[in-house]
Enzyme design. Structure first.
Site, PDB file in Angstrom:
ATOM      1  N   ARG A   1      -8.641  -1.821   8.175  1.00  0.00           N
ATOM      2  CA  ARG A   1      -9.553  -0.799   7.644  1.00  0.00           C
ATOM      3  C   ARG A   1      -9.884   0.256   8.698  1.00  0.00           C
ATOM      4  NH1 ARG A   1     -13.797  -2.429   3.085  1.00  0.00           N
ATOM      5  NH2 ARG A   1     -14.293  -0.338   2.378  1.00  0.00           N
ATOM      6  N   CYS A   2      -8.855   0.849   9.243  1.00  0.00           N
ATOM      7  CA  CYS A   2      -9.065   1.798  10.316  1.00  0.00           C
ATOM      8  C   CYS A   2      -7.873   2.712  10.376  1.00  0.00           C
ATOM      9  CB  CYS A   2      -9.195   1.021  11.629  1.00  0.00           C
ATOM     10  SG  CYS A   2      -8.689   1.889  13.095  1.00  0.00           S
TER      11      CYS A   2
ATOM     12  N   GLN B   1       0.824  -1.201   0.000  1.00  0.00           N
ATOM     13  CA  GLN B   1       0.000   0.000   0.000  1.00  0.00           C
ATOM     14  C   GLN B   1       0.864   1.258   0.000  1.00  0.00           C
ATOM     15  OE1 GLN B   1      -2.734  -2.353   3.206  1.00  0.00           O
ATOM     16  NE2 GLN B   1      -3.206  -0.187   3.066  1.00  0.00           N
TER      17      GLN B   1
ATOM     18  N   GLU C   1     -12.934   4.010   5.820  1.00  0.00           N
ATOM     19  CA  GLU C   1     -12.880   3.220   7.044  1.00  0.00           C
ATOM     20  C   GLU C   1     -13.936   3.567   8.073  1.00  0.00           C
ATOM     21  OE1 GLU C   1      -9.004   4.640   7.512  1.00  0.00           O
ATOM     22  OE2 GLU C   1      -8.049   2.876   6.680  1.00  0.00           O
TER      23      GLU C   1
END
Ligand SMILES: Cc1cc2nc3c(=O)[nH]c(=O)nc-3n(C[C@H](O)[C@H](O)[C@H](O)COP(=O)(O)OP(=O)(O)OC[C@H]3O[C@@H](n4cnc5c(N)ncnc54)[C@H](O)[C@@H]3O)c2cc1C
Ligand code: FES
Ligand code: FES
Lengths: 177, 780, 291
Positions: free
Chosen positions: B365-366, B218, B735
């Site tokens: 996802r945060c 990423q 998120e």
């Protein structure tokens, strides 16, 4: 740094490999494969059809789903030798004559994909689902795709994508895709 | 706002990237096939803690197709057996003498193909001497506990760091003076992102010695820098290509040992080497998320005004701190824990410990540790409301930070940019008919039926981050855009971020379409290749739109500045007489006299003013002035089967506010996905270890990702409160839903179980836990 | 994860298959749907030297009924169970199970014979077949034998089929008037093995009296379990909630679950009780003409 290395050997005892004849996305193929070669490896590595993906080792995710004689199977749980004499259809075989399959259109239109990794398997399942049940309810769709995991979309738009494809297929003249 | 053909801001443009994915023509790392490519597989530790006595390579080397075996000792000789983590701790690439967790990489096996490599792994014989592992993070702090990091000279315990923020004494005093104080322990369990694509790479060294690595990352640029630092290779001799990524969610931020081993294998064999994790490797060794043991106290006056919040947390980091947090914040943004409420006093402390578990502490996802914070505060609010006999919605509405208070300085040091919390909650209540549901609940309770309604009104913090506070390994957390307009008015734009499904190729193009007046079709977006893209910190923590999206706007505006001069030249007026109206350069007050960006672009290469540089392009490295603070209110309605403990989510309404919406279709998609990744750990997912340190969820047989059947049918709605400091008012949305959803589920379930006096149940809300909550109390 | 090498044979008759198994005693394994075996080979939990693929043996995939039995060929895919109109109409316990086994794609491949032969207590069909009093036709080098389902499961992955034998047919006695059957599965998610599964068969007379009953349990012991005491208890009883509750307690006592991520023993045992009661009720409703 010193790393132990040896020469490659390639002696192959009998019955450990086999010549198979498979029609993949309409193209007849003759290939020699090890008996242990999984169908997914055959498609990805031998035929370079990398649209079919691998997401697990245990048959749970469905990223590897392809149609064998029209039936969705998890190609990571299926030996290439078992496809001898069969028709295999993968995501690369959905588009015909430059025209996208209604399921492909539906996934695009309804935003049924994000990272795209589960998408080929998900679409193959959808194609078979609609062939068996041209007008499925939301519940039938959710059950029908429950062998395919998607981590990105939350499934809402996949359901819509399949409904949209169903509508388009119902409207299309018979003998379509 | 734009009209549809332009495809600018606010339009549901179908995604450009879909064209390849729906045809099976995506290019993921495992799709990279190079001539002569070898395959790396990994032997993993069966023990949580053990000494390696001997590694017997012979049988593996005798396996047909196996070419090489790489051990920690081999790496040690090249000073590569350890590598730094993003938190400046150290992590083994391969162990030389001790394994620290079950599933740890122990030996690399390189073979001609993956079947042979798997045979080689199966043939490997390693002698271990198992030791008693430290599994319980609380016991890890016991004075007599074995010290795990004996590699660190002088280490006497397993305590990694202590971090605190806030007014300790003031908070203690305020709690003492509060009419009501409640205290609760909440465990946010260890989970795993489990993107459907696992992690992997292909490493290749060319004839000039340049290393190219196709990598599931990423953050390609940051990884290039880390690789340069670890390997000593000059950074210009390293190219990281992050091709299509099959989901990231934070799991593809770190550098994993397998990547380094693959690079070593490529360097030593001279062949390209591919490494693709299997699911077990992915689940047992890649970075985990969460694992926070929270103990919190919250106070209020008897008329229901919040007073103070005190939080003590133990963070289980596994055997090394390999979290992916900004350097200054070892517990991430956990101190956004005061949430949507104007606490006057708060104090938060976090202690991190080593245990014999895999390292991590990544997002799932945060944005850095925000889920843990939101879970705690939204649970506490509900418990407190219950204690005060107030309706949880009413209690929230009474306490929310009011819209006029923004920008709002939180007591723990954040400045919330904008918000209208009551607006979002009221909208959710209206959609779901909150009053009607409460009436229904009263009826159901009379009949002994268990129905619950749960609210979560979360405040997120995303878009890291302003350079004065935010860096990773010293690299400031800006992000970048480089925009080039070709002579025919087509655009190539490159970014320092990297989409993993978020749809950057479409949304960035929309931002540029809006700013440049060029239709989206004519704008190509590229990311992920460090040889071509401008340096950036990558995509995670919902930072792409707040940072690189803003960079796109600023770069476009730089282009417009130059464009105005060219337009003036073409229209034979002074640049001061040019204004940007309706996506065109126009002579002020003369709508008929204008030039499009395409006209200007052509002139930039064919007819530019004397003395001006040719070309039309700009770069921007955007340093955000503040974080952005998306928010929302979620309401879940659940029905519980009293006998079996099974939970059915009847409805779930999510009202989100992420500021300006660039593509409503994509935003909704992000929320659906986010909600599902909020649902999953709430109901199903958890990585547990037994007392011996055996991982109890090593495949999808036990690590339970929800299918379409379990996943609720999400209902979504929006309010829009733009960010005042972002150039187009956008906040980031990937998120929010994952962060906001879990407490809505728990609050709903606890609400349903109110007759049994339950105050908290830790996620995942398994049937067993619900059954136990019901059966450990006498039925009412 | 990839399977080890093996020799691959594709017999075209049952005799040929059994011959291969006999010739390579212990080293050979039947490959049916592969939905358990291939996964185990990839994880290298199973490493058979020889695979005997029975999928191409003709006339081994069928669902048909004669005056005595419902006969299911060993290589019939589990997906067929919920599609067959005969099964839906008279053996709903099997179509119930056919909707709950694994997931829709796995069901396209997994076979009834494999599900029954594998000996995993988590397989859903054995409990149904125990409840129904089914029997299995087994081919071996010395000929054909028929074994009742009850007594067939000896331990986890251990059944009465020898390594040189093959199951060819699953026979379910044709239900008489007043028969109802049902299968319920409590699972954490689709694709999960049961927390508990209960298969029930009941026969009632016109007055509503239960003439006889059979109850099978999934995944609450080392093998699928036939709940004998509970089944016997019901014979001759008049249907009432209290009677079903008593039978459910007996079924619970027949279970021997192990603790795992699904929950501890006391929870699982209680789930046996709850689902036995519920499944019996569903079977009774069906016996009395309901759905
Ligand atoms: C993701 C996933 C989830 C699953 N969930 C469930 C579930 O919920 N419930 C459930 O019941 N099952 C479940 N299964 C297992 C699945 O139903 C298998 O299909 C079944 O267990 C075995 O059937 P098979 O035909 O695939 O057999 P195979 O895998 O081919 O064989 C299994 C074993 O049986 C032996 N065998 C097969 N056929 C015969 C025969 N005719 N005679 C003698 N021996 C034979 C084989 O030698 C082997 O030892 C799941 C599988 C997967 C991949
Ligand atoms: S790769 Fe997961 S089911 Fe095949
Ligand atoms: S789109 Fe990413 S897994 Fe489905």
């Amino acid at each position: 740094m010193a790393i132990d290395a040896v020469e490659v050997q390639s002696a192959m005892p009998n019955h450990r490999s086999k010549t198979i004849h498979v029609t993949v996305n309409g193209v007849p193929r003759e290939s020699h494969v090890e008996a242990r070669t999984l169908l997914v490896s055959y498609l990805r590595e031998h035929l370079k059809l990398t649209g079919t993906h691998i997401g697990c080792d245990t048959g749970h995710c469905g990223a590897c789903t392809v149609l064998v004689d029209g039936t969705p199977v998890k190609s990571c749980m299926f030996l290439a030798v078992q496809s001898d004499g069969s028709e295999v259809r993968s995501v690369e075989g959905l588009e015909t004559g430059g025209k996208l399959h209604p399921v492909q259109e539906g996934f695009h239109k309804e935003h049924g994909l994000q990272c795209g990794y589960c998408t080929p398997g998900m679409m193959m399942t959808s194609v078979a689902l609609l062939a068996a049940n041209p007008n499925p309810t939301e519940d039938e769709i959710r059950r029908g795709i429950s062998g395919n995991l998607c981590r990105c979309t939350g499934y809402v738009n996949i359901v819509k994508a399949i409904q949209s494809a169903a509508k388009e297929m119902a409207a299309a003249p018979k003998g379509g895709p | 706002m734009a009209t549809a053909p332009l495809g600018g801001i606010g339009v549901s443009v179908p995604r450009k990237e879909d064209a390849r994915f729906i045809r099976g023509k995506g290019n993921y790392v495992d799709d990279v096939q190079l001539p002569g490519m070898l395959f790396l597989d990994i032997v993993r530790s069966p023990y949580a803690y053990a000494k390696i006595l001997a590694i017997h390579k012979e049988k593996t080397l005798a396996v047909p197709g196996v070419l090489a075996v790489i051990t920690g000792k081999d790496l040690e000789a090249a000073k590569l057996s350890w590598m730094p983590t993003l938190m400046s701790d150290t992590q083994m690439v391969l162990p030389t003498d001790t394994v620290m967790f079950q599933g740890q990489e122990v030996v690399g096996v390189v073979a001609t193909d993956r079947y042979a490599a798997a045979d080689g792994v199966a043939a490997m014989e390693i002698d271990y001497e198992p030791m008693t592992p430290v599994i319980d993070p609380f016991k890890a702090l016991d004075p007599g506990a074995p010290v795990l990091r004996t590699d660190k000279p002088g280490r006497k315990d397993n305590h990694i760091w202590h971090w605190e923020v806030g007014d300790k004494d003031g908070t203690a005093q305020a709690l003492k003076e509060s009419d009501v104080v409640i205290k609760e322990k909440i465990y946010i369990p260890r989970i795993h992102v489990s993107s459907i694509e696992t992690c992997g790479c292909v490493a290749q060294v060319d004839s000039m010695g340049k290393l190219t690595v196709w990598l599931t990352t990423q953050a390609p640029h940051a990884i290039r820098t880390v690789f340069a630092l670890v390997s000593g290779l000059p950074e210009n001799q390293i190219r990281i290509i992050s091709p299509d990524i099959g989901g990231g969610f934070g799991g593809k931020v770190p550098v994993y040992p397998g990547y380094v081993i693959a690079v070593v294998a490529a360097l030593t064999t001279g062949h390209p080497v591919k490494f693709i994790e299997d699911r077990t490797g992915n689940l047992t060794s890649d970075s985990f998320a969460r694992d926070y043991h929270i103990e919190a106290e919250i106070g209020a006056t008897k008329d229901g005004r919040l007073t103070a919040l005190r939080v003590k947390t133990l963070a289980d980091h596994g055997y090394t701190d390999a979290a992916a947090n900004p350097s200054k914040f070892p517990a991430g943004m956990f101190h956004v824990i005061t949430g949507s409420y104007p606490f006057k006093k708060a104090f938060v402390e976090v202690d991190a410990v080593y245990t014999n578990k895999p390292p991590g502490g990544i997002a799932y996802r945060c944005s850095f540790r925000v889920t843990e914070a939101v879970h705690a505060i939204e649970r506490l609010i509900d418990i407190l409301a219950h204690q005060l006999k107030m309706d949880p919605a009413e209690f929230r509405l009474k306490n929310f930070i009011p819209p006029e208070a923004f920008p709002f300085p939180s007591v723990l040091g954040w400045t919330y940019d904008s918000g209208n919390y009551a607006g979002a909650l009221k909208k959710a209540m209206e959609i779901i008919d909150y009053a009607g549901l409460r009436k229904e609940q009263v009826e159901k309770r009379k009949r002994g039926e268990l129905m619950g309604i749960g609210i979560s009104s979360f405040t997120e913090i995303v878009g890291a981050g302003p350079s004065k506070d935010f860096d990773i390994l010293g690299i400031k957390m800006f992000d970048s855009a480089e925009v080039r307009i070709h002579p025919t008015g087509k655009v190539l734009a490159r970014f320092g971020t990297k989409s993993q499904g978020q749809g950057h190729e479409t949304t960035y193009a929309q931002i540029l379409a809006e700013e440049l007046g060029i239709p989206v079709e004519g704008i190509s977006v590229e990311e992920g290749d460090t040889d071509t893209a401008p340096y950036g910190l990558g995509t995670y923590a919902s930072r792409s739109t707040p940072t690189a999206g803003a960079a796109a706007v600023i770069a476009a505006r730089k282009i417009r500045e130059k464009g105005a001069k060219i337009a003036a030249h073409l229209l034979e007026v002074s640049p001061d007489d040019i204004e940007w109206v309706d996506h065109k350069f126009q002579v002020k007050g003369v709508p008929g006299k204008s030039k499009t960006m395409a006209d200007v672009a052509f002139a930039a290469y064919t007819n530019h003013p004397q003395g001006m540089e040719a070309g039309l392009e700009a770069v921007d490295y955007y340093d955000p002035p503040n974080m952005t603070y998306p928010f929302g209110s979620y309401i879940a309605v659940v029905d519980i089967d009293k006998e079996t403990g099974q939970i059915k989510t009847r409805r779930f309404v999510a009202v989100d506010d992420c500021g300006t919406i660039i593509n409503p279709m994509i935003v909704d998609g992000q929320i659906h996905g986010g909600l599902t990744m909020g649902f999953a750990p709430s109901m199903l997912e958890e990585i547990q270890y037994d007392a011996d340190g055996n991982n109890k969820a090593t495949s999808f047989l036990e690590y339970l990702l929800p299918t379409a059947v379990e996943t609720p049918h999400w209902e979504t709605a929006k309010t829009t409160t733009p960010s005042p400091h972002h150039p187009i008012g956008a906040k980031g949305v990937g998120e929010s839903a994952t962060v906001g959803a879990p407490p809505a589920f728990v609050n709903a379930v606890v609400d349903a179980l109110e007759p049994y006096g339950v105050t908290n149940i830790d996620i995942p809300l398994s049937s067993y836990k619900i059954w136990q909550a019901i059966h450990s109390k006498d039925p009412p | 994860m990839y399977p080890p090498n093996f020799e691959y044979y594709v017999p075209s008759t049952v005799e040929e298959a059994v011959g291969l198994l006999d010739q390579h005693q212990g080293d050979a394994k039947i490959l049916a749907g592969g939905q358990s075996l291939i996964a185990m080979m990839k994880l290298r939990l199973a490493q058979p030297a020889i695979l005997v693929d029975i999928n191409r043996i003709p006339n081994l995939a069928y669902v048909r009924e004669d005056d005595k039995f419902l006969r299911i060929g060993a290589t019939t895919r589990t997906a067929e169970l919920s599609r067959s109109t005969i099964v839906q109409a008279r053996y709903p316990i099997l179509s119930d199970a056919g909707r709950e086994i694994a997931d829709p794609i796995v069901r396209n491949r997994g076979t009834v014979g494999g599900n029954v032969s594998h000996g995993d207590p988590g397989n859903d069909l054995p409990a149904c077949l125990l409840a129904m009093g089914a029997e299995f036709e087994i081919h071996g080098p010395k000929g054909i034998r028929t074994l009742p389902a009850r007594g067939f499961y000896q331990d986890t992955f251990v059944t009465s089929v020898a390594t040189n034998e093959m199951m060819t047919e699953i026979r379910v006695p044709r239900p008489g008037a007043g028969t109802g059957s049902a299968y319920s599965k409590m699972e954490r998610k689709v694709g999960d093995f049961a927390t508990v599964g209960v298969g029930a068969r009941v026969v009632v007379d016109s007055s509503g009296k239960i003439l006889n009953a059979g109850i099978g349990l999934t995944n609450v012991g080392p093998t699928a379990i036939y709940a004998t005491a509970a089944s016997d208890f019901l014979a001759g009883k008049t249907d009432s909630d209290a009677v079903l509750a008593q039978a459910a307690v007996l079924a619970r006592d027949a279970s021997a679950p192990s603790p795992d991520n699904r929950g501890p023993v006391d929870f699982k045992k209680d789930m046996v009780r709850i689902w036995t009661r519920r499944t019996l009720r569903k079977a009774l409703d069906r016996a009395k003409g309901g759905k």
